[in-house]
Design a protein around this motif. Structure first.
Motif, PDB file in Angstrom:
ATOM      1  N   ALA A  14       0.868  -0.804  -0.095  1.00 33.45           N
ATOM      2  CA  ALA A  14      -0.123   0.488   0.240  1.00 33.45           C
ATOM      3  C   ALA A  14       0.777   0.787   0.153  1.00 33.45           C
ATOM      4  O   ALA A  14       0.572   2.377  -0.424  1.00 33.45           O
ATOM      5  N   ALA A  15       1.964   0.875   0.489  1.00 30.00           N
ATOM      6  CA  ALA A  15       2.789   2.291   0.811  1.00 30.00           C
ATOM      7  C   ALA A  15       3.233   2.300  -1.134  1.00 30.00           C
ATOM      8  O   ALA A  15       3.702   3.677  -1.722  1.00 30.00           O
ATOM      9  N   LEU A  16       3.623   1.458  -1.267  1.00 25.78           N
ATOM     10  CA  LEU A  16       4.392   1.695  -2.675  1.00 25.78           C
ATOM     11  C   LEU A  16       2.998   2.139  -3.747  1.00 25.78           C
ATOM     12  O   LEU A  16       3.707   3.313  -4.586  1.00 25.78           O
ATOM     13  N   VAL A  17       2.101   1.436  -3.159  1.00 16.51           N
ATOM     14  CA  VAL A  17       1.151   1.757  -4.407  1.00 16.51           C
ATOM     15  C   VAL A  17       0.991   3.710  -3.606  1.00 16.51           C
ATOM     16  O   VAL A  17       0.732   4.446  -5.701  1.00 16.51           O
ATOM     17  N   LEU A  18       0.815   3.936  -2.756  1.00 17.63           N
ATOM     18  CA  LEU A  18       0.152   5.369  -2.744  1.00 17.63           C
ATOM     19  C   LEU A  18       1.049   6.304  -2.868  1.00 17.63           C
ATOM     20  O   LEU A  18       1.057   7.408  -3.765  1.00 17.63           O
ATOM     21  N   PHE A  19       2.703   5.323  -2.940  1.00 17.36           N
ATOM     22  CA  PHE A  19       3.722   6.803  -3.600  1.00 17.36           C
ATOM     23  C   PHE A  19       3.422   6.685  -5.354  1.00 17.36           C
ATOM     24  O   PHE A  19       3.978   8.000  -5.635  1.00 17.36           O
ATOM     25  N   TRP A  20       2.826   5.505  -5.833  1.00 17.91           N
ATOM     26  CA  TRP A  20       2.990   6.292  -7.415  1.00 17.91           C
ATOM     27  C   TRP A  20       1.835   6.856  -7.284  1.00 17.91           C
ATOM     28  O   TRP A  20       2.094   7.797  -8.031  1.00 17.91           O
ATOM     29  N   GLU A  21       0.837   6.813  -6.646  1.00 18.78           N
ATOM     30  CA  GLU A  21      -0.113   7.498  -6.862  1.00 18.78           C
ATOM     31  C   GLU A  21      -0.021   8.563  -7.078  1.00 18.78           C
ATOM     32  O   GLU A  21      -0.489   9.659  -7.606  1.00 18.78           O
ATOM     33  N   ARG A  22       0.959   9.677  -5.746  1.00 21.68           N
ATOM     34  CA  ARG A  22       1.697  10.722  -5.555  1.00 21.68           C
ATOM     35  C   ARG A  22       2.273  11.751  -7.110  1.00 21.68           C
ATOM     36  O   ARG A  22       2.222  12.153  -7.175  1.00 21.68           O
ATOM     37  N   LEU A  23       3.367  10.127  -6.729  1.00 23.89           N
ATOM     38  CA  LEU A  23       4.731  10.682  -8.251  1.00 23.89           C
ATOM     39  C   LEU A  23       3.741  10.973  -9.638  1.00 23.89           C
ATOM     40  O   LEU A  23       4.628  11.874  -9.892  1.00 23.89           O
ATOM     41  N   TRP A  24       2.932   9.888  -9.948  1.00 26.03           N
ATOM     42  CA  TRP A  24       2.683  10.422 -11.327  1.00 26.03           C
ATOM     43  C   TRP A  24       1.912  11.680 -11.599  1.00 26.03           C
ATOM     44  O   TRP A  24       2.417  12.307 -12.795  1.00 26.03           O
ATOM     45  N   PRO A  25       0.812  12.258 -11.467  1.00 20.19           N
ATOM     46  CA  PRO A  25       0.670  13.413 -11.376  1.00 20.19           C
ATOM     47  C   PRO A  25       1.442  14.399 -11.191  1.00 20.19           C
ATOM     48  O   PRO A  25       1.534  15.232 -12.084  1.00 20.19           O
ATOM     49  N   ALA A  26       2.492  14.397  -9.993  1.00 20.75           N
ATOM     50  CA  ALA A  26       3.744  15.021  -9.870  1.00 20.75           C
ATOM     51  C   ALA A  26       4.596  15.436 -11.617  1.00 20.75           C
ATOM     52  O   ALA A  26       5.455  16.116 -11.884  1.00 20.75           O
ATOM     53  N   LEU A  27       4.794  14.187 -12.302  1.00 15.86           N
ATOM     54  CA  LEU A  27       5.823  14.215 -13.217  1.00 15.86           C
ATOM     55  C   LEU A  27       5.186  13.859 -14.298  1.00 15.86           C
ATOM     56  O   LEU A  27       5.438  14.235 -15.249  1.00 15.86           O
ATOM     57  N   LEU A  28       3.876  14.039 -14.339  1.00 20.60           N
ATOM     58  CA  LEU A  28       2.943  13.855 -15.663  1.00 20.60           C
ATOM     59  C   LEU A  28       3.476  15.300 -16.519  1.00 20.60           C
ATOM     60  O   LEU A  28       3.739  15.292 -18.227  1.00 20.60           O
ATOM     61  N   PRO A  29       3.499  16.500 -15.985  1.00 20.44           N
ATOM     62  CA  PRO A  29       3.745  17.271 -17.082  1.00 20.44           C
ATOM     63  C   PRO A  29       5.347  17.520 -17.024  1.00 20.44           C
ATOM     64  O   PRO A  29       5.659  17.672 -18.457  1.00 20.44           O
ATOM     65  N   VAL A  30       6.165  16.796 -16.890  1.00 20.91           N
ATOM     66  CA  VAL A  30       7.778  16.765 -17.382  1.00 20.91           C
ATOM     67  C   VAL A  30       7.612  15.762 -18.320  1.00 20.91           C
ATOM     68  O   VAL A  30       8.132  15.878 -19.183  1.00 20.91           O
ATOM     69  N   LEU A  31       6.737  14.362 -18.413  1.00 25.11           N
ATOM     70  CA  LEU A  31       6.554  13.542 -19.559  1.00 25.11           C
ATOM     71  C   LEU A  31       5.592  14.319 -20.600  1.00 25.11           C
ATOM     72  O   LEU A  31       6.117  13.922 -21.849  1.00 25.11           O
ATOM     73  N   CYS A  32       4.912  15.002 -20.247  1.00 23.51           N
ATOM     74  CA  CYS A  32       4.372  15.742 -21.148  1.00 23.51           C
ATOM     75  C   CYS A  32       5.470  16.337 -22.732  1.00 23.51           C
ATOM     76  O   CYS A  32       5.160  16.324 -23.653  1.00 23.51           O
TER      77      CYS A  32
END
Length: 830
Positions: A14-32
Motif C-alpha cells: 500500500a505504501a508503494l501504491v500510494l507513492f506511485w499515485e502521488r508521484l505520477w501526477p507530479a511527473l505528468l507535466p515533465v513527461l508531456c
C-alpha cells in the motif's frame, strides 16, 4: 503470526501504491514536455525552421522542462504512515480504523476494568484484519489533466515514431543541434550522363559539366541529370525548350528526358549556368539491302537468294518479297476485269525470311535456300525485292529483280498428268469438278504407276474431296497432289530431301538462339539421320539412273557426293557446338548446306556407310571416349560429398585413410541404394573395358600398330572397376580421369596419323582432294575458311585440353568447395 506477516506485506504494498499515485501526477507535466519534444523531433520540425527559430524552440522547451519540474515538485507530498493504514482500511471496507486501534496504547493501564475492555477491543480489531485487502492503483490523472492533453502528446509521439522509422536517432540529433548552415545557399553541383537506346549496344556516357566539346548522342538516348544544392529549381534547355527538374527534397533535383533532336544542351540553376554542351544527334538511318548475287537455281531445284545488308546499329530482320510480274497486257486485263480472283493474284505477296548471322549484326552477307517448286508460281516470272528492318522498325528496300521461279520437270507421264491438273486447279479453282474427273481417270489405271496402293488412295481421296467441296478447294489439295506426283516420280527421294532441309533449318535456328547443348545434340542426331537417309536415297536414285547417265550428261554445276567429307563436317559441327563455339558451328552448318545443295546423285563417289577401317576404328574410339565421359559423370553424381572441416587434413594428407570417410552418415558408411548403383557402374566399366579390347584389336589388324598413349587405358579401367565394386568413388574418378586422358590422346594421335598419310600424294580415298565436294579449295576441314573464322585444329586441341583439365579438377574431391562449385558452373554448358 501468519496474519501479522500478511498485514505487514499489505502495508508495504500500500505504501508503494500510494507513492506511485502521488508521484505520477507530479511527473505528468515533465513527461508531456519531453514527449512533445521527441514527437516534434521525429516529425522533422527543425527542417522547417531557420536556425535561430530552432534555438528559440530549444530554449522554450528548456524553460518548459524546468517549469514542469518545479510544478511537479510543488505538487509532491510524501505519503505518511497513517495515510497508508487509512488506504488499506478504505480498500478493505473496515469500520472504526482497526489498523489505527492496533497501533494505539491504553492511557490508564492501572484500571483493570479498562484494561479488560481494551483487550476485548483489540481482539475485535484483530479479527477484522482477516478481510484486509489492497485495491488497484488510482493515479487520478483526470483531476491533474482535465483536458486530456496527454493523449495528444502520446498520439504525436506514435505518429512520429512510425514516420521516422530507422531515421529516429538521426532526427533526434538534428533536434538537439541546430544547423546554422541550413539557411546558407549550397553551391549547385551537376551530374549528368547519356543512356543510349538498348538496341544500339552503346555504353552509357558520363558528361563533364566543365567540358565544352561537342557531344555525340544517338537519337532517342535518355539524358539522366541530377543537381545537388542551389536555392531555385534547375532547368534543362534544349535549343531553347525549357524543362524544369523534379524536386526530390530541399537540396536534390533530378531529370530524365529523351533527346531526339537539337544542337545545344544546357543546364542552369537560378542565374548560374551549370553546363553547356554543343550536341550532335546521330539520326538512326534505315538499313540498306541489295542483292549480293543473282538468284540461282541449285541442282536440287531450290532457289538460292544471296544478299548484302547493313545498318548503323544492327539488323532485326531480312526477307524477300515476291510478286507475280504481270505483262502489260495481263496487267491491263486484270485492271479491266477487276475480278476477285485476279485482284487476289495481283495483290498476293510471297515472303521468304533470310538468315542473319550473328543475330543483330550490323553487316550481313548471307544466303538462303528455298524450295518453291510446289508453289503455284513455279515456272512463272516474279518481281522480287530484298527488305531489311532494324530494331526501330525502319525498313530498307532493294531494287526490283525479275526472275523466273524454278519449276520441276517431271519425267513420269502419270506424274506429269497429275501436275497438269494441279496447275489447272491452282490457277482456276472454279474448275474443280473437271479436275476431279481427270483424277478419277488417272486413278483408274493403276498399272501406269506400278500398282502403288498409296497413290491410288491419294488420287481417289483428292478427287472425292474436290467433288464434295462447295466453295474453293482446301489448301491441302494442291499439296497432296504434289506429294503424289513426287512419290510416282522418285519414290522417297523428295521426302528425304524435305526432311533434310527441315533438320538443317531447325539446327540453324537452335544455334542462332543459343539453345542448350542437350537440344543441339538432339537436333544433330536428327540431322545425321536425315542426311544418311537422303544420301541413301540419292545413291539408290543414282543406281536407277546409272544406265541413263551415259546418255544424259551430268549437270556441270553439280559436285560429286563425298560421304566421308560430309561426315567429317558433321563431326566438326558437333565438336564445335560442344566446345561452345556456336557461331563457328553455325557457319560450318551453312557451308554444309551449300554442299548438299550442290550434290548430284549421278556422280556418287562413296556411300554413307563406306568408311575405311581406320575411320571406323576412329568412330568406335570416339564413341568409347564419350561413353567413358558419361560414366565419369554418373560416378561423380553417385559419389557422396561433404564439406571439409577446418581441422581436417588438406590435399595429399591421409588420402587412403580418408577415402572411406565423408560418406552418408557419421561413420562414413554408404547406404544400400548407392552401393547397388556403384555396382551397376562397375559392370558398365567392365563393358567399356571389353569394347576397348575390341577397338585395340581392330587398330592392330587394320593399321598395324596401336597409339602409345593407349597403353595404360586398360589398367586405368581395371582400377576404376575395382574401386567402384568397393564403393570408393574418389579412387574410381581418378582412374576414370586417367582412362579419358589416354583415350583422348590416342584419338588425337590416330587422327594425326591418318591425316599425315594420304593416299596417292595429295589424293585421298575418294579421288582428288584439291577441292571439297562443293568445289571449294580443300584446306583439311572440308570447307572454305576464308569467309568465316572457323577454329583450326590447334584451337580445337587447346579447347579440348582446357575442357579435359576442368573435368580432371572437378574429379579431385580434396579441392575447396568454392573452387569445385566454380568449376562445375563452368562445365554446366558442356
Amino acid at each position: 503470526m501468519r496474519s501479522l506477516n500478511r498485514t505487514a506485506l499489505l502495508h508495504n504494498l500500500a505504501a508503494l501504491v500510494l507513492f506511485w499515485e502521488r508521484l505520477w501526477p507530479a511527473l505528468l507535466p515533465v513527461l508531456c514536455v519531453l514527449g512533445l519534444f521527441v514527437a516534434l523531433a521525429l516529425l522533422e520540425l527543425p527542417a522547417l525552421l531557420p536556425a535561430w527559430f530552432h534555438v528559440a524552440l530549444l530554449v522554450l522547451f528548456t524553460l518548459l522542462l524546468i517549469g514542469s519540474v518545479w510544478f511537479g515538485g510543488k505538487q509532491w507530498r510524501e505519503p505518511r504512515g497513517g495515510a497508508v493504514s487509512r488506504r488499506l482500511e478504505r480498500d478493505s471496507g473496515l469500520a472504526h480504523r482497526p489498523l489505527g486501534t492496533l497501533q494505539d496504547r491504553l492511557a490508564n493501564s492501572h484500571d483493570s476494568t479498562a484494561a479488560a475492555l481494551w483487550r476485548a477491543h483489540r481482539r475485535r480489531a484483530q479479527g477484522q484484519l482477516h478481510n484486509l485487502r489492497l485495491g488497484l492503483p488510482r493515479p487520478g490523472l483526470p483531476q491533474a489533466d482535465p483536458w486530456a492533453l496527454r493523449a495528444l502528446v502520446f498520439l504525436l509521439l506514435a505518429v512520429g515514431s512510425f514516420v521516422a522509422g530507422a531515421d529516429a536517432p538521426q532526427r533526434l540529433r538534428q533536434m538537439l543541434v541546430p544547423d546554422f548552415n541550413a539557411g546558407k545557399a549550397v553551391v549547385a553541383e551537376l551530374e549528368a550522363w547519356i543512356n543510349p537506346p538498348e538496341y544500339t549496344g552503346l555504353p552509357p556516357v558520363k558528361l563533364d559539366p566543365n567540358s565544352v566539346d561537342a557531344v555525340q548522342i544517338a537519337q532517342g538516348s535518355i539524358l539522366m541529370a541530377r543537381v545537388y544544392g542551389g536555392r531555385d529549381v534547375p532547368r534543362l534547355s534544349v535549343d531553347g525548350a525549357i524543362t524544369p527538374f523534379l524536386k526530390i527534397d530541399t537540396l536534390n533535383f533530378e531529370l530524365s528526358q529523351a533527346i531526339k533532336a537539337g544542337r545545344r544542351l544546357s543546364v542552369a540553376s537560378a542565374e548560374r549556368s551549370l553546363a553547356d554542351w554543343p550536341i550532335t544527334v546521330i539520326i538512326d538511318q534505315p538499313p540498306s539491302v541489295k542483292a549480293d548475287e543473282d538468284p540461282k537455281e541449285t541442282v536440287r531445284q531450290a532457289l538460292r537468294l544471296s544478299y548484302q545488308a547493313e545498318d548503323d546499329y544492327g539488323l532485326a530482320e531480312v526477307w524477300a518479297e515476291l510478286r507475280l510480274a504481270l505483262s502489260e497486257d495481263a496487267a491491263s486485263n486484270a485492271e479491266s476485269t477487276r475480278t476477285a480472283e485476279s485482284a487476289k493474284t495481283v495483290a498476293e505477296v510471297l515472303r521468304l525470311d533470310l538468315p542473319i548471322s550473328p543475330p543483330g549484326a550490323r553487316q550481313a552477307k548471307e544466303s538462303g535456300y528455298f524450295d518453291l517448286t510446289p508453289h503455284a508460281w513455279a515456272g512463272l516470272e516474279v518481281e522480287m525485292h530484298y527488305l531489311a528492318k532494324d530494331e526501330t522498325g525502319q525498313v530498307g528496300r532493294s531494287e526490283a529483280i525479275t526472275l523466273r521461279l524454278p519449276e520441276r520437270q517431271f519425267q513420269h507421264p502419270v506424274a506429269q498428268a497429275i501436275i497438269e491438273q494441279r496447275r489447272i486447279l491452282s490457277r482456276q479453282p472454279g474448275r474443280r469438278f473437271p479436275v476431279a474427273l481427270a483424277l478419277f481417270a488417272i486413278a483408274a489405271g493403276p498399272e501406269a504407276y506400278d500398282d502403288d496402293h498409296v497413290v491410288y488412295l491419294g488420287l481417289w481421296t483428292t478427287a472425292r474431296r474436290l467433288q464434295l467441296s462447295r466453295g474453293e478447294p482446301a489448301a491441302a489439295v494442291p499439296e497432296l497432289l504434289w506429294q503424289i506426283a513426287l512419290r510416282i516420280e522418285d519414290g522417297g527421294m523428295s521426302l528425304a530431301e524435305r526432311e533434310l532441309r527441315a533438320a538443317q533449318d531447325a539446327l540453324m535456328a537452335a544455334l542462332a538462339e543459343g539453345a542448350d547443348q542437350a537440344e543441339i545434340e538432339r537436333l544433330m542426331d536428327q540431322l545425321q539421320k536425315a542426311m544418311d537417309k537422303y544420301l541413301q536415297a540419292l545413291a539408290e536414285q543414282a543406281q536407277r539412273n546409272e544406265q541413263a547417265q551415259g546418255e544424259q550428261p551430268a549437270d556441270p554445276n553439280a559436285r560429286a557426293v563425298d560421304a566421308a567429307e560430309l561426315q567429317k563436317m558433321m563431326d566438326r559441327i558437333r565438336e564445335l557446338s560442344r566446345l561452345g563455339a556456336k557461331d563457328a558451328a553455325r557457319d560450318m552448318l551453312r557451308n554444309l548446306q551449300e554442299m548438299l545443295e550442290s550434290l548430284d546423285g549421278r556422280r556418287m563417289t562413296a556411300q554413307p556407310q563406306g568408311n575405311s577401317p581406320g575411320e571406323e576404328a576412329m568412330r568406335q574410339l570416339g564413341d568409347l571416349l564419350q561413353e567413358q565421359q558419361n560414366l565419369m559423370d554418373r560416378t561423380y553424381q553417385q559419389t557422396p560429398r561433404r564439406r571439409r572441416m577446418p581441422w581436417e587434413k588438406r590435399q595429399g594428407e591421409g588420402d587412403a585413410k580418408g577415402e572411406g570417410q565423408g560418406r552418408d552418415g557419421r561413420n562414413g558408411q554408404m547406404d544400400g541404394g548407392k552401393r547397388r548403383a556403384m555396382g551397376d557402374l562397375a559392370g558398365r566399366q567392365g563393358t567399356l573395358r571389353q569394347q576397348l579390347g575390341e577397338v585395340m584389336r581392330q587398330l592392330s589388324e587394320n593399321l598395324g600398330k596401336i597409339p602409345n598413349s593407349m597403353g595404360g587405358v586398360d589398367q586405368a579401367m581395371r582400377d576404376s572397376q575395382q574401386a567402384l565394386r568397393s564403393g570408393r568413388g574418389g579412387e574410381a574418378l581418378s582412374s576414370q580421369r586417367n582412362a579419358i586422358d589416354g583415350l583422348a590422346q590416342g584419338f588425337r594421335e590416330l587422327a594425326e596419323q591418318m591425316m599425315g598419310e594420304p593416299e596417292q600424294g595429295d589424293k585421298g580415298q575418294y579421288g582428288q582432294r584439291q577441292e571439297d565436294p562443293a568445289g571449294r579449295p580443300f584446306q583439311g576441314g572440308g570447307m572454305d575458311t576464308s569467309r568465316v573464322m572457323i577454329p583450326n585444329e590447334a584451337d580445337l586441341q587447346r579447347a579440348r585440353h582446357i575442357l579435359d583439365e576442368l573435368r580432371r579438377r572437378a574429379g579431385e574431391r580434396a579441392r575447396a568447395r568454392l573452387e569445385r562449385e566454380y568449376i562445375e558452373r563452368l562445365l554446366d554448358r558442356f
